[in-house]
Design a protein around this motif. Structure first.
Motif, PDB file in Angstrom:
ATOM      1  N   UNK A   1      32.581  51.505  53.314  1.00 40.03           N
ATOM      2  CA  UNK A   1      32.802  50.125  52.759  1.00 40.03           C
ATOM      3  C   UNK A   1      34.102  50.231  51.688  1.00 40.03           C
ATOM      4  N   UNK A   2      34.736  48.979  52.143  1.00 35.69           N
ATOM      5  CA  UNK A   2      35.979  48.723  51.273  1.00 35.69           C
ATOM      6  C   UNK A   2      35.854  47.356  50.674  1.00 35.69           C
ATOM      7  N   UNK A   3      36.620  47.081  49.656  1.00 36.91           N
ATOM      8  CA  UNK A   3      36.389  45.927  48.791  1.00 36.91           C
ATOM      9  C   UNK A   3      37.705  45.621  48.121  1.00 36.91           C
ATOM     10  N   UNK A   4      38.105  44.202  47.888  1.00 32.35           N
ATOM     11  CA  UNK A   4      39.081  43.860  47.023  1.00 32.35           C
ATOM     12  C   UNK A   4      38.571  42.694  46.093  1.00 32.35           C
ATOM     13  N   UNK A   5      39.421  42.656  44.993  1.00 29.92           N
ATOM     14  CA  UNK A   5      38.932  41.499  43.905  1.00 29.92           C
ATOM     15  C   UNK A   5      40.299  40.856  43.571  1.00 29.92           C
ATOM     16  N   UNK A   6      39.650  39.442  43.772  1.00 27.33           N
ATOM     17  CA  UNK A   6      41.048  38.483  43.402  1.00 27.33           C
ATOM     18  C   UNK A   6      40.265  37.597  42.157  1.00 27.33           C
ATOM     19  N   UNK A   7      40.987  37.682  41.148  1.00 25.98           N
ATOM     20  CA  UNK A   7      40.476  36.736  39.865  1.00 25.98           C
ATOM     21  C   UNK A   7      41.209  35.430  40.238  1.00 25.98           C
ATOM     22  N   UNK A   8      40.070  34.429  39.995  1.00 21.83           N
ATOM     23  CA  UNK A   8      40.245  32.957  40.076  1.00 21.83           C
ATOM     24  C   UNK A   8      40.231  32.319  38.664  1.00 21.83           C
ATOM     25  N   UNK A   9      40.802  30.903  38.643  1.00 18.63           N
ATOM     26  CA  UNK A   9      40.503  30.395  37.523  1.00 18.63           C
ATOM     27  C   UNK A   9      39.242  30.061  36.799  1.00 18.63           C
ATOM     28  N   UNK A  14      36.548  36.729  43.313  1.00 20.44           N
ATOM     29  CA  UNK A  14      36.234  36.617  44.600  1.00 20.44           C
ATOM     30  C   UNK A  14      36.182  38.202  45.084  1.00 20.44           C
ATOM     31  N   UNK A  15      35.212  38.616  45.351  1.00 24.83           N
ATOM     32  CA  UNK A  15      35.043  40.084  45.831  1.00 24.83           C
ATOM     33  C   UNK A  15      34.912  40.127  47.357  1.00 24.83           C
ATOM     34  N   UNK A  16      36.024  40.609  48.240  1.00 20.95           N
ATOM     35  CA  UNK A  16      35.910  40.643  49.517  1.00 20.95           C
ATOM     36  C   UNK A  16      35.465  42.084  49.948  1.00 20.95           C
ATOM     37  N   UNK A  17      34.489  42.028  50.564  1.00 18.05           N
ATOM     38  CA  UNK A  17      33.763  43.245  51.088  1.00 18.05           C
ATOM     39  C   UNK A  17      34.105  43.536  52.603  1.00 18.05           C
ATOM     40  N   UNK A  18      34.374  44.743  52.978  1.00 22.79           N
ATOM     41  CA  UNK A  18      34.524  45.035  54.418  1.00 22.79           C
ATOM     42  C   UNK A  18      33.578  46.024  54.766  1.00 22.79           C
ATOM     43  N   UNK A  19      32.458  45.988  55.968  1.00 21.71           N
ATOM     44  CA  UNK A  19      31.767  46.939  56.457  1.00 21.71           C
ATOM     45  C   UNK A  19      32.293  47.292  57.639  1.00 21.71           C
ATOM     46  N   UNK A 100      30.291  41.707  67.650  1.00 19.22           N
ATOM     47  CA  UNK A 100      29.859  42.940  68.001  1.00 19.22           C
ATOM     48  C   UNK A 100      30.856  44.089  67.862  1.00 19.22           C
ATOM     49  N   UNK A 101      32.098  43.700  68.055  1.00 17.32           N
ATOM     50  CA  UNK A 101      33.324  44.589  67.974  1.00 17.32           C
ATOM     51  C   UNK A 101      34.168  44.447  66.925  1.00 17.32           C
ATOM     52  N   UNK A 102      33.391  43.844  65.642  1.00 20.14           N
ATOM     53  CA  UNK A 102      34.481  43.679  64.644  1.00 20.14           C
ATOM     54  C   UNK A 102      33.604  44.272  63.152  1.00 20.14           C
ATOM     55  N   UNK A 103      34.568  44.425  62.261  1.00 23.21           N
ATOM     56  CA  UNK A 103      34.091  44.709  61.138  1.00 23.21           C
ATOM     57  C   UNK A 103      33.272  43.405  60.533  1.00 23.21           C
ATOM     58  N   UNK A 104      32.443  43.516  59.675  1.00 27.27           N
ATOM     59  CA  UNK A 104      31.625  42.541  58.858  1.00 27.27           C
ATOM     60  C   UNK A 104      32.372  42.302  57.721  1.00 27.27           C
ATOM     61  N   UNK A 105      32.843  41.262  57.391  1.00 25.45           N
ATOM     62  CA  UNK A 105      33.625  41.000  56.234  1.00 25.45           C
ATOM     63  C   UNK A 105      32.959  39.903  55.549  1.00 25.45           C
TER      64      UNK A 105
END
Length: 428
Positions: A1-9, A14-19, A100-105
């Protein structure tokens, strides 16, 4: 699992998670194993249909929803914790990539704890609550005791008056048609209590026992039974009984009957002492509230909407539990009152915002003043909890987890902060 964090106003993030694709496929297979018994395909026994066959008949993504929910449950808590964000709302989930052939984001949009800028919080000026007990207060308390000990005496020689206890039969109708809930027999009513629709009780005044008469009223436009709201109704009434309150005489005998004192003067002195203690406690609470309100008013913070929404939902849940404990399910209450869940939440919103602002500001005072609590204070609070639940303090300590203990410690710190603010305030 990987993730990124983006701060908003507005304190949003927003936390973007990649499985990884392989992990997502494992989740899909697990979903198939959980749910394969639901599917039936000709030529196969139920529960024994191969995954590929189910996906061919029902669609490639037939198990995606279950797999996604499983992946989110497994990955979001860790991503939220590792993000370093102080999250104060439920996540709003949005799947942005799947296959089926992609990461879940997926993305989790969350509200974060807002920044608090304290204004003046030490030495705030507020009006001091009055804690004096006047002669009027004492006389009012004595009158209540007389009322509590009054006898009801049946009256036959006069008409009903405000303050009387009466018993009536009534039968209501609208345009000559009787309606549900509009009939009562031998019904007890205190005239002037406001128990009935406006104008009803006043029209009983002046009638004598045995009188039959009509009472004309108009239901309020906001009446809980919508079919009656705003309608004019006629109640055919019969006055069955009139009783007046016979108050005891305020003297030594009365004092000795209702207390451990022999004289009225002794009883009055003790009653005044009780009133002074109660009023002092009430005044202290009022001073505390006034000081905290002023400190909150002087602070600057912006509450993110999802944080307020979650607080409203918690208040709604608490309200529903209280209603249920009184034997009235929330759904039934809403039906009776014509309310909706959304309307109730809107009613809770101002209080929800006040509660959140107060908590956040006091937490900031705790931080600004480096307020700490001792282990002895924590143990004493746990001992109180143990006493309430009738278990040993040591056993209660075992039940209090790390998160609960952290909340308990913060609650104690906040009370210390309140005591500090009141001690520093200028009560005028």
């Amino acid at each position: 699992m990987g993730f990124q964090v983006e701060q908003k106003e507005n304190n949003m993030a927003v936390i973007t998670v990649t499985v990884p694709q392989a992990e997502f496929q494992k989740a899909v297979t697990a979903a198939y194993n959980r749910e394969k018994g639901k599917y039936q395909v000709q030529g196969f026994r139920k529960g024994h249909v191969p995954q590929a066959v189910i996906e061919k008949f029902y669609g490639q993504g037939v198990f995606f929803e279950s797999a996604v929910n499983s992946c989110i449950n497994d990955t979001y808590p860790g991503a939220a914790k590792e993000s370093g964000l102080t999250i104060v709302s439920r996540p709003e989930i949005n799947v942005t990539e799947i296959g089926t052939d992609k990461d879940l984001v997926y993305t989790a949009t969350v509200a974060t704890k807002p920044e608090v800028k304290l204004g003046q919080y030490k030495g705030v000026e507020v009006q001091k609550a009055d804690a004096t007990v006047s002669d009027e207060d004492l006389n009012e308390a004595l009158q209540k005791e007389l009322e509590k000990n009054a006898r009801l005496v049946t009256v036959d020689d006069r008409a009903a008056e405000m303050g009387d206890n009466v018993k009536i039969d009534f039968d209501g109708s609208i345009d000559g048609v009787h309606f549900d809930g509009g009939k009562g027999e031998n019904y007890p009513l205190v005239l002037g209590s406001g128990s009935f629709i406006d104008g009803f009780e006043e029209q009983i005044v002046g009638h004598k026992t045995g009188d039959s008469f009509d009472v004309n009223v108009t239901f309020p436009t906001e009446y809980h039974a919508k079919e009656l709201a705003g309608k004019e109704a006629v109640f055919a009434c019969k006055l069955l009984e009139i009783q007046r309150k016979d108050l005891p005489e305020l003297n030594d005998e009365f004092a000795s009957e209702i207390s451990q004192f022999e004289t009225l003067d002794e009883y009055k002195a003790d009653l005044k002492k009780q009133l002074e203690e109660a009023k002092a406690k009430s005044a202290a609470a009022q001073n505390e509230n006034n000081v905290v309100e002023k400190v909150v008013e002087n602070a600057e913070l912006a509450l993110p909407a999802p944080m307020v929404e979650m607080q409203c939902e918690q208040m709604l849940d608490d309200y529903a539990r209280r209603m249920q404990s009184q034997g009235l399910p929330l759904e039934q209450y809403l039906q009776y009152t014509g309310m909706t869940v959304e309307k109730l939440k809107e009613q809770f919103r101002p209080q929800a915002e006040r509660n959140l602002k107060t908590r956040l500001v006091l937490e900031e005072v705790v931080k600004a003043e480096n307020i700490a609590v001792s282990e002895e204070a924590i143990d004493a609070e746990i001992a109180k909890m143990a006493e309430a639940y009738k278990i040993a303090p040591e056993k209660m300590k075992e039940y209090v987890g790390a998160e609960q203990r952290e909340e308990l410690v913060m609650d104690l710190k906040i009370q210390e902060a309140v005591d500090f603010l009141v001690a520093e305030a200028k009560l005028q």
